[in-house]
Structures are given as structure tokens and as C-alpha cells.
Design an enzyme around this catalytic site. Structure first.
Site, PDB file in Angstrom:
ATOM      1  CB  SER A  74      -0.910  -0.028   1.253  1.00  0.00           C
ATOM      2  OG  SER A  74      -0.072   0.251   2.334  1.00  0.00           O
ATOM      3  CE  LYS A  75      -1.206   7.740  -1.234  1.00  0.00           C
ATOM      4  NZ  LYS A  75      -2.012   8.476  -2.137  1.00  0.00           N
ATOM      5  NE  ARG A  76      -0.343   3.624   7.609  1.00  0.00           N
ATOM      6  CZ  ARG A  76      -1.075   2.751   8.500  1.00  0.00           C
ATOM      7  NH1 ARG A  76      -2.610   2.565   8.213  1.00  0.00           N
ATOM      8  NH2 ARG A  76      -0.419   2.023   9.576  1.00  0.00           N
ATOM      9  CB  ALA A 129       5.396   2.579  -0.561  1.00  0.00           C
ATOM     10  CG  ASP A 130       4.471   7.157   2.681  1.00  0.00           C
ATOM     11  OD1 ASP A 130       4.985   7.306   1.537  1.00  0.00           O
ATOM     12  OD2 ASP A 130       3.543   7.701   2.982  1.00  0.00           O
TER      13      ASP A 130
END
Ligand code: GLU
Length: 515
Positions: free
Chosen positions: A264-266, A268-269
Site C-alpha cells: 500500500s501507499k502507507r 511504501a512510505d
């Protein structure tokens, strides 16, 4: 077999997720492998999720990757338009056909009424709260109303949706090229809305109609679309298009690097890596998300890396350019189970491709970075030398300028551990003698510098291993780095002898302070 036609069908609802790029690549590889056609279709029926700029972002991504569609919006083709928002009438015609044949129906229920229905079912202990073959009988739709009532409502402009009449007690069986036979019972499915109150088709209807009209032979898409496949198959049946149904291949999920859940974007962050191929600016918040491209990834590395996410070429070979991927690709070797997104591996690929790039071009970037970020003027020749020196040691082109700072400035800090361990009268003398020998030369190449070093150490009878690291620390401050003799060649004997002399004084102080 008919000519292979595949499509990449993203919805322009934001930045294209890196997983979407993998889907595009797999479609492209399959098309090219089979001598078929790769099509781009923009699925923008959901106007509420439409994001300006998303479509051009998708196109730019494909073009960066070098996987260009042969048909698509702005490209054209025999089966356009390729933007679903421009195909509204087509969907309406087909919806009418389903209604006329009793395979779809008008539903006039308000959201409130639907909620009420669900509450009622829930309190009666019913588990399935769907709008389906059972509950539809209690609702306000063209199956429960008389023909006249329906006509009146339509004429009065009462808001409605069109629902697909899910067949009762049906087993839906289909073969997925990745997963094998799949069996779903229609009782688990609901009467999906196929046309919304704004007159636009939903994803399901538009997707199926377009795949049919665009003569798509293979639907290759992410696993998240697998639950929609039974409905799509029933829609093919409803239109009597079974014989033209495409083959389905649902790609395995891309998981977080630790394998724990979907990427998810999270995630990846948290992992410190991008989720978007190119920089993406959120049009609402203005937030900028760094892309793989801007981080310094080459598209070759990204293609190679993504193509191995879920596809196993067999054997040990890992490096594949687009051409060899096309040659080797097969749907049979796509796996079922989730595949981990290993960012370190992506970097490994980038490192590999960096070494294969044109050094003069890389040097141009280094010269620019040095100028922009450090106000350093660097000649083309030195730029190229820097590339050659560091290319084995950096992952991204943007790292050269920082890594090469010691070329332009003598060190301010020296590795204390090495000094503590190796600095003594003997090693000090050895460095001084070497510096003196260099000082009288006007230039020296790497081999000569090495030879001179060996000879000097032999003449004063000291093991070169006791001096080499000190020599490096005196020149660059750090105890490890690229080929030292090349560095001596680049900096030249005069600068090196100056650095050694400077360093020897400092080393004395440092050693004392450490005692
Ligand atoms: N529009 C869908 C998406 O955004 C396409 C799914 C499909 O390929 O059928 O991924």
C-alpha cells in the site's frame, strides 16, 4: 486462434500505482510475444473519482517504460473511442437490450430504502444482506411494479439505477489461466448496478461491453478483480457473447516487502520507497509523491524488476531486457501466490543497469548536479572519470555528485579508528616518503601510482598493508572507497602530496587526542 488483443484498462482516479505498471507490462509482453495488439483503454465511468491529470500521467508512464499502446485515446484505432466517458450511448443501448430481454431491471429505491431493507433482514437473522433474488421482491423496481407504474416513474423523472438480474441457483464455472478452474455460486452474488442514476455505466458493464466490442482475447489484470469475474461472465452470457469471451488471467497480489499484507501507499512510505512510477502531485492536497523515475531508477530496471513480480522465467537468469522478456514471457509461468515487493532487489537491478548506461550521458548529469547542488564547475573529462570511479558503488545517478565531493575538497574529518590503529612513526615516515616522491612528478597514472607505492614501501621495508588505509584516509578522509590509485591519477601527484602532508600533521593530533 484469433489475433491476440489485450488491453490495459486503468481508471484515472489518481497516480498510477506501481502494481498497475506491472499489469501494463504483463499485457504488453503477452501481446508482443503473440504478435498481437496492446491497447490502452481509459475506464473513467466513475465521474466522482475522476482526477484531472491522471490520464496523462498513465500515458507518460507507459511512454517512459517504452511500452506504447497501438490503440488508445489520442492514438486511435478501429475500435474507439477508447475513453469510456465517450462511449455513454453504447452502454445505454446495450443496457436497454438487457432490460427488454428481462435480464436487467429498473430499480427506484432510494439509499434510505435500501438501508431499511438491510436492517430488516439483519433483525430477522438473515446473513446475506444483498440486493438479490430474494430481497429484490420486496423493493421498488420494474420486477415488482406494473408496467404502467414503471412508465409513470420514468416519465416523471424519478431517479433510478439499472440492476443486473442475477440468475438464481446458478453455478458459475470458469477457467482462469493462472488459477485454473473457479467455481462460484450465484447465491453469493448480488444484483449489481450496471447503470447509475447519472446514466453512466458502472465499471462492470462498460468493461465487458468494451472487451467484447474491442475484440479483447485475453484479460490480464490484478487479483483484486477476480471477485468481479463471475458477474462479467454472466454478462457475456446475457448478451449471448459466450463464444467471444476472453480468456482470464488474474495476476497475483503484490505484497509488502515483509510479505505481510498488500503493498500500500502507507507500506511504501514506511519502507522509504515510492509507490508511483513518476512523481505524482495530489491535485487536492498538493502533496508531491516522489516517483521511481525521479528517485533515479531507469525504466529498464523497473521493467526487469516488475516483470519478475509474479512471473518466473525458470532458471537462474534474472537480467532481462524488454526484448528478451518478450521472447521468454508466458502466462503459464505466472504464479498464484502473492509476490513480495523487495525494494532492495529493485535497487540491485538499477545498479546493474546503471553500469550499462552511456558514461558520457551520465557524466552530463553529474556535471549538472555538481553545478546545481555544490556550485562546482566540473570538466567533461573529470565528469566521466567520476562516473567510472563510482559506477560500481552507487545505485542512482544522483549519488555521484555527493560521493565525489572529496575530489573537490580535501577532507575535513579523518577516520579515527584507522589512525588509532595504524598511525605510528613508521607509517608516518612511509607516507611522507611517498608524498615526497609524488611531489616531483607532474602527472601519474593509476598503475604507475601503485607501482611507485609498492616500490617505496619495499625500499623502506614496511608492509604496504600497514600504510595503504592510512594513505586512503589522508586523501579522502574515509577508510573505504573506490580504486585509490585511480583517485591518485585523477587528483594528480601534486594535490595528493599536499593532502598527505596536511593529513600527517592532523593524524598526530588525532592520535594524541585518542590516547
Ligand atoms: N478499470 C479497472 C482498473 O482500474 C480495470 C480492471 C480490468 O482490467 O478489468 O484496474
Amino acid at each position: 486462434m484469433s489475433q491476440v488483443r489485450v488491453r490495459f484498462a486503468p481508471s484515472p482516479t489518481g497516480g498510477l500505482h506501481i502494481g498497475g505498471v506491472r499489469t501494463a507490462i504483463f499485457n504488453y509482453l503477452y501481446a508482443k510475444k503473440m504478435g498481437g495488439t496492446f491497447i490502452l483503454r481509459i475506464e473513467d465511468t466513475d465521474q466522482s473519482r475522476f482526477v484531472a491529470g491522471a490520464e496523462s500521467y498513465i500515458k507518460e508512464t507507459l511512454s517512459w517504460c517504452g511500452i506504447n499502446p497501438e490503440e488508445g485515446p489520442d492514438i486511435g484505432g478501429d475500435y474507439g473511442p477508447y475513453r469510456q466517458s465517450e462511449r455513454k450511448n453504447i452502454y445505454q443501448t446495450y443496457t436497454q437490450q438487457l432490460i427488454d430481454e428481462g435480464k436487467a431491471y429498473y430499480a427506484f429505491d432510494t439509499p434510505y430504502e435500501i438501508d431499511k431493507m438491510r436492517e430488516k433482514l439483519k433483525s430477522a437473522g438473515v446473513l446475506n444482506l444483498n440486493y438479490n433474488s430474494a430481497s429484490r421482491k420486496t423493493m421498488t423496481n420494474s420486477l415488482t411494479l406494473s408496467k404502467n407504474e414503471v412508465k409513470e416513474k420514468l416519465e416523471a423523472g424519478t431517479p433510478y439505477v439499472v440492476r443486473f438480474k442475477m440468475p438464481d441457483k446458478r453455478e458459475i464455472r470458469f477457467y482462469d489461466l493462472v488459477r485454473g478452474w473457479i467455481l462460484v455460486h450465484s447465491s453469493t452474488l448480488d444484483d449489481k448496478v450496471i447503470l447509475k442514476s447519472d446514466g453512466l455505466a458502472t465499471y462492470h458493464l462498460a468493461n465487458v461491453i468494451d472487451d467484447y466490442l474491442m475484440k479483447i482475447t485475453h484479460v490480464i489484470r490484478g487479483e483484486e478483480w477476480l471477485p468481479s469475474a463471475p458477474l462479467h461472465i454472466l454478462l457475456y452470457e446475457a448478451f449471448n457473447w459466450e463464444s467471444d469471451m476472453p480468456d482470464y488471467a488474474h495476476l497475483p497480489l503484490i505484497m509488502k516487502p515483509d510479505g505481510n499484507g498488500k503493498l500500500s501507499k502507507r507500506a511504501a512510505d514506511k519502507g522509504g520507497f515510492p509507490i508511483f512510477p513518476l512523481n505524482w502531485t495530489d491535485p487536492v492536497s498538493g502533496e508531491i509523491f516522489q516517483g521511481f523515475r525521479e528517485m533515479g531508477f531507469s525504466s529498464k530496471a523497473i521493467i526487469n524488476f516488475l516483470s519478475l513480480l509474479g512471473w518466473n522465467p525458470g532458471g537462474d537468469q534474472e537480467i532481462f531486457d524488454l526484448k528478451s522478456l518478450i521472447k521468454k514471457f508466458s502466462i503459464e509461468r505466472i504464479g498464484k501466490s502473492g509476490t513480495k515487493f523487495d525494494f532492495e532487489k529493485a535497487k540491485w537491478f538499477n545498479q546493474h543497469y546503471l553500469k550499462t548506461m552511456n558514461f558520457e550521458n551520465l557524466a552530463l548529469g553529474v556535471i549538472k548536479d555538481l553545478y546545481d547542488d555544490y556550485s562546482i564547475d566540473c570538466s567533461p573529462q573529470l565528469g566521466k572519470q567520476i562516473v567510472e570511479l563510482f559506477v560500481q558503488r552507487v545505485t542512482f545517478p544522483g549519488e555521484f555528485a555527493n560521493a565525489s565531493q572529496f575530489i573537490f575538497h580535501q577532507p575535513k574529518l579523518y577516520d579515527q579508528k584507522i589512525i588509532h590503529k595504524k598511525w605510528n612513526e613508521k607509517s608516518k615516515n612511509a607516507l611522507k616518503v611517498y608524498a615526497n616522491k609524488l611531489a616531483v612528478l607532474s602527472e601519474i597514472n593509476g598503475d604507475e601510482a601503485r607501482e611507485l607505492f609498492q616500490r617505496t614501501m619495499a625500499s623502506i621495508q614496511i608492509n604496504p598493508g600497514k600504510v595503504l588505509q592510512l594513505l586512503r584516509v589522508s586523501i579522502m578522509g574515509e577508510a573505504s572507497g573506490p580504486d585509490l590509485m585511480k583517485i591518485i591519477e585523477i587528483l594528480g601527484p601534486f594535490e595528493i602530496s599536499k593532502r598527505i602532508r596536511n593529513a600527517t600533521e592532523q593524524f598526530d593530533h588525532i592520535k594524541k587526542s585518542l590516547l
